[in-house]
Design an enzyme around this catalytic site. Structure first.
Site, mmCIF file in Angstrom:
data_model
loop_
_atom_site.group_PDB
_atom_site.id
_atom_site.type_symbol
_atom_site.label_atom_id
_atom_site.label_comp_id
_atom_site.label_asym_id
_atom_site.label_seq_id
_atom_site.Cartn_x
_atom_site.Cartn_y
_atom_site.Cartn_z
ATOM 1 N N HIS A 232 61.564 -31.178 73.540
ATOM 2 C CA HIS A 232 61.273 -29.569 73.581
ATOM 3 C C HIS A 232 62.601 -28.994 73.857
ATOM 4 O O HIS A 232 62.709 -27.444 74.134
ATOM 5 C CB HIS A 232 59.835 -29.169 74.359
ATOM 6 N N ARG B 250 54.790 -28.738 66.820
ATOM 7 C CA ARG B 250 53.897 -28.289 67.750
ATOM 8 C C ARG B 250 53.551 -30.193 68.367
ATOM 9 O O ARG B 250 53.217 -31.079 67.137
ATOM 10 C CB ARG B 250 53.034 -27.466 68.213
HETATM 11 N N1 LIG Z 1 60.406 -28.038 68.652
HETATM 12 C C1 LIG Z 1 60.845 -26.095 69.310
HETATM 13 O O1 LIG Z 1 62.485 -26.212 70.101
HETATM 14 C C2 LIG Z 1 60.383 -25.002 68.070
HETATM 15 C C3 LIG Z 1 59.935 -25.380 67.648
HETATM 16 N N2 LIG Z 1 59.298 -24.065 67.458
HETATM 17 C C4 LIG Z 1 57.611 -24.333 66.071
HETATM 18 O O2 LIG Z 1 57.742 -24.103 64.805
HETATM 19 C C5 LIG Z 1 56.924 -23.528 63.899
HETATM 20 C C6 LIG Z 1 57.491 -23.169 62.937
HETATM 21 O O3 LIG Z 1 58.383 -21.190 63.408
HETATM 22 P P1 LIG Z 1 58.604 -20.638 62.295
HETATM 23 O O4 LIG Z 1 59.199 -21.611 60.690
HETATM 24 O O5 LIG Z 1 58.906 -19.481 62.422
HETATM 25 O O6 LIG Z 1 56.729 -20.581 61.451
HETATM 26 P P2 LIG Z 1 56.625 -19.426 60.114
HETATM 27 O O7 LIG Z 1 55.784 -18.499 60.747
HETATM 28 O O8 LIG Z 1 57.741 -18.795 59.785
HETATM 29 O O9 LIG Z 1 56.956 -20.720 58.942
HETATM 30 C C7 LIG Z 1 55.255 -21.102 58.683
HETATM 31 C C8 LIG Z 1 55.038 -21.864 57.815
HETATM 32 O O10 LIG Z 1 53.988 -22.435 57.896
HETATM 33 C C9 LIG Z 1 53.724 -22.578 56.528
HETATM 34 N N3 LIG Z 1 51.745 -22.562 57.462
HETATM 35 C C10 LIG Z 1 51.209 -22.345 57.783
HETATM 36 N N4 LIG Z 1 49.854 -22.721 58.007
HETATM 37 C C11 LIG Z 1 49.949 -23.294 56.624
HETATM 38 C C12 LIG Z 1 48.794 -23.986 56.239
HETATM 39 N N5 LIG Z 1 47.699 -24.268 57.127
HETATM 40 N N6 LIG Z 1 48.524 -25.061 55.111
HETATM 41 C C13 LIG Z 1 49.873 -24.847 54.197
HETATM 42 N N7 LIG Z 1 51.348 -23.860 55.144
HETATM 43 C C14 LIG Z 1 51.061 -23.575 56.099
HETATM 44 C C15 LIG Z 1 53.727 -20.911 56.519
HETATM 45 O O11 LIG Z 1 53.031 -20.972 55.201
HETATM 46 P P3 LIG Z 1 53.273 -19.466 54.013
HETATM 47 O O12 LIG Z 1 54.327 -19.344 53.936
HETATM 48 O O13 LIG Z 1 52.297 -19.584 52.740
HETATM 49 O O14 LIG Z 1 52.509 -18.213 55.246
HETATM 50 C C16 LIG Z 1 54.864 -20.957 56.804
HETATM 51 O O15 LIG Z 1 56.014 -21.402 55.570
HETATM 52 C C17 LIG Z 1 56.515 -22.557 64.914
HETATM 53 O O16 LIG Z 1 55.278 -21.956 65.578
HETATM 54 C C18 LIG Z 1 56.805 -23.429 66.773
HETATM 55 O O17 LIG Z 1 55.561 -23.780 66.878
HETATM 56 C C19 LIG Z 1 59.926 -22.864 66.958
HETATM 57 C C20 LIG Z 1 60.986 -23.034 67.152
HETATM 58 C C21 LIG Z 1 61.656 -23.868 68.560
HETATM 59 O O1 LIG Z 2 59.835 -20.927 70.644
HETATM 60 C C1 LIG Z 2 58.984 -21.416 69.692
HETATM 61 O O2 LIG Z 2 57.910 -21.335 69.915
HETATM 62 C C2 LIG Z 2 59.376 -23.266 70.913
HETATM 63 O O3 LIG Z 2 58.852 -23.827 71.181
HETATM 64 C C3 LIG Z 2 60.387 -22.609 71.983
HETATM 65 O O4 LIG Z 2 61.351 -23.464 72.151
#
Ligand SMILES: NC(=O)C1=CN([C@@H]2O[C@H](COP(=O)(O)OP(=O)(O)OC[C@H]3O[C@@H](n4cnc5c(N)ncnc54)[C@H](OP(=O)(O)O)[C@@H]3O)[C@@H](O)[C@H]2O)C=CC1
Ligand SMILES: O=C(O)C(=O)CO
Length: 312
Positions: free
Chosen positions: A275, A227
């Site tokens: 994005h 983000r």
């Molecule tokens: N650019 C794009 O097109 C897209 C962007 N995204 C972004 O990618 C993000 C990640 O997706 P996804 O992998 O599915 O999410 P997940 O919820 O599966 O993973 C989030 C990770 O971040 C870690 N985390 C969260 N808060 C903290 C913190 N305060 N300190 C340290 N680590 C932290 C979590 O730790 P723990 O495992 O210990 O809980 C986890 O490992 C989404 O939230 C979205 O914003 C997603 C899809 C498309």
């Molecule tokens: O799935 C999400 O969070 C996205 O950002 C899609 O682009």
């Protein structure tokens, strides 16, 4: 079973038809303003508050991986979704492969110095450069959840030293795990390529700032796939101008679309995509949602539920 659907930019008719094929027992309709008829589930992205307010739903599915937008709406409108109504998000559903493609191709681009060769090409200079060593190319992934772990897996295949940072300790093949804010500095120390896949929460907003960038290895690279709010743009620009950071690949921004006058557009060391790092794939998303609804209806365990307090 009644399901309401709302997405501001998808082809809503296409989705409702495809969902109806996957869930033939359900009546699925596109939600429009004024529709207060009962529903069991809502499938949404950036929904109007009135769509969800006052409903007694069995579940709400976000049509993406990140739920920051809906959680921020909820903060301003706490009665939009009762506490007991579970909120789900998409887990992978084809996004992990897209993130792997994006991250691997960009890491290799930097590792093979294609950025430098592009600069030389513009000067019509035929000049072989020193190769980078893999051991000087430690990749650090912020966030080791569904997407971060898959990105780590794909980079592991290329033999790069890998580390991840998350809230809880991870055990991923070939990846050194750092956990919690106490271990962030150790994670950053020696990281040459930083890939951000954190969710947007109050704890992670602004995390890629001057102090963090200073702790990276010299001539580092930053890839933001999560983000825009994670990056303090002025601090990144300063780090790029000082040479501390050699390149940035950015997919997400504080303001989207990125305004034409934003200095990131013109910066020679910044690459931009609009994005698109990983988009929602209808077939996989519908398979996940219909499978999860089936599990919920049968009272089974499900995956993908958002912890609203935690923020992801
Ligand atoms: N650019 C794009 O097109 C897209 C962007 N995204 C972004 O990618 C993000 C990640 O997706 P996804 O992998 O599915 O999410 P997940 O919820 O599966 O993973 C989030 C990770 O971040 C870690 N985390 C969260 N808060 C903290 C913190 N305060 N300190 C340290 N680590 C932290 C979590 O730790 P723990 O495992 O210990 O809980 C986890 O490992 C989404 O939230 C979205 O914003 C997603 C899809 C498309
Ligand atoms: O799935 C999400 O969070 C996205 O950002 C899609 O682009």
């Amino acid at each position: 079973m009644d399901i309401i659907f709302y997405h501001p930019s998808f082809d809503n008719h296409y989705w409702v038809n495809a969902l109806s094929r996957a869930l033939p027992q359900a009546n699925i309709r596109i939600w429009t303003r004024g529709d207060n008829a009962p529903a069991d589930y809502a499938l949404v992205w950036h929904p109007p508050v009135e769509m969800l307010k006052g409903r007694t739903l069995k579940g709400v599915f976000a049509l993406g991986a990140g739920v920051d937008a809906i959680l921020s709406q909820l903060k301003n409108n706490p009665d939009m979704l009762g506490e007991s109504i579970p909120l789900f998000r998409l887990e992978d559903t084809g996004m992990a492969l897209q993130m792997q493609e994006y991250a691997v191709s960009q890491v290799l681009h930097w590792f093979r110095r294609f950025d430098d060769y592009q600069t030389l090409k513009q000067q019509a200079k035929w000049q072989p450069l020193d190769e980078y060593e893999r051991e000087d190319f430690t990749i650090g992934i912020l966030g080791a959840g569904v997407l971060g772990a898959k990105v780590a897996e794909s980079l592991h295949a290329w033999g790069f030293p890998l580390r991840c940072w998350s809230r809880s300790r991870k055990s991923l093949p070939g990846v050194t795990s750092f956990a919690g804010s106490n271990e962030l500095s150790d994670f950053l120390h020696g990281t040459r390529v930083l890939i951000n896949l954190l969710p947007n929460t109050p704890e992670t907003a602004g995390i890629i700032n001057h102090s963090l960038l200073e702790q990276l290895a010299d001539n580092s690279y930053v890839m933001n796939l999560a983000r825009g709010v994670h990056v303090v743009e002025s601090d990144l620009l300063q780090a790029l101008d000082s040479g501390k950071v050699k390149g940035a690949m950015l997919d997400v921004f504080n303001q989207e679309p990125l305004p034409a006058n934003n200095p990131l557009w013109a910066h020679p060391c910044v690459a931009i995509t609009p994005h698109v790092a990983a988009v929602t794939r209808p077939a996989e998303a519908i398979a996940f949602i219909s499978r999860t609804i089936g599990q919920l209806e049968r009272g089974e365990q499900v995956s993908g539920r958002v912890d609203r307090q935690r923020g992801y």
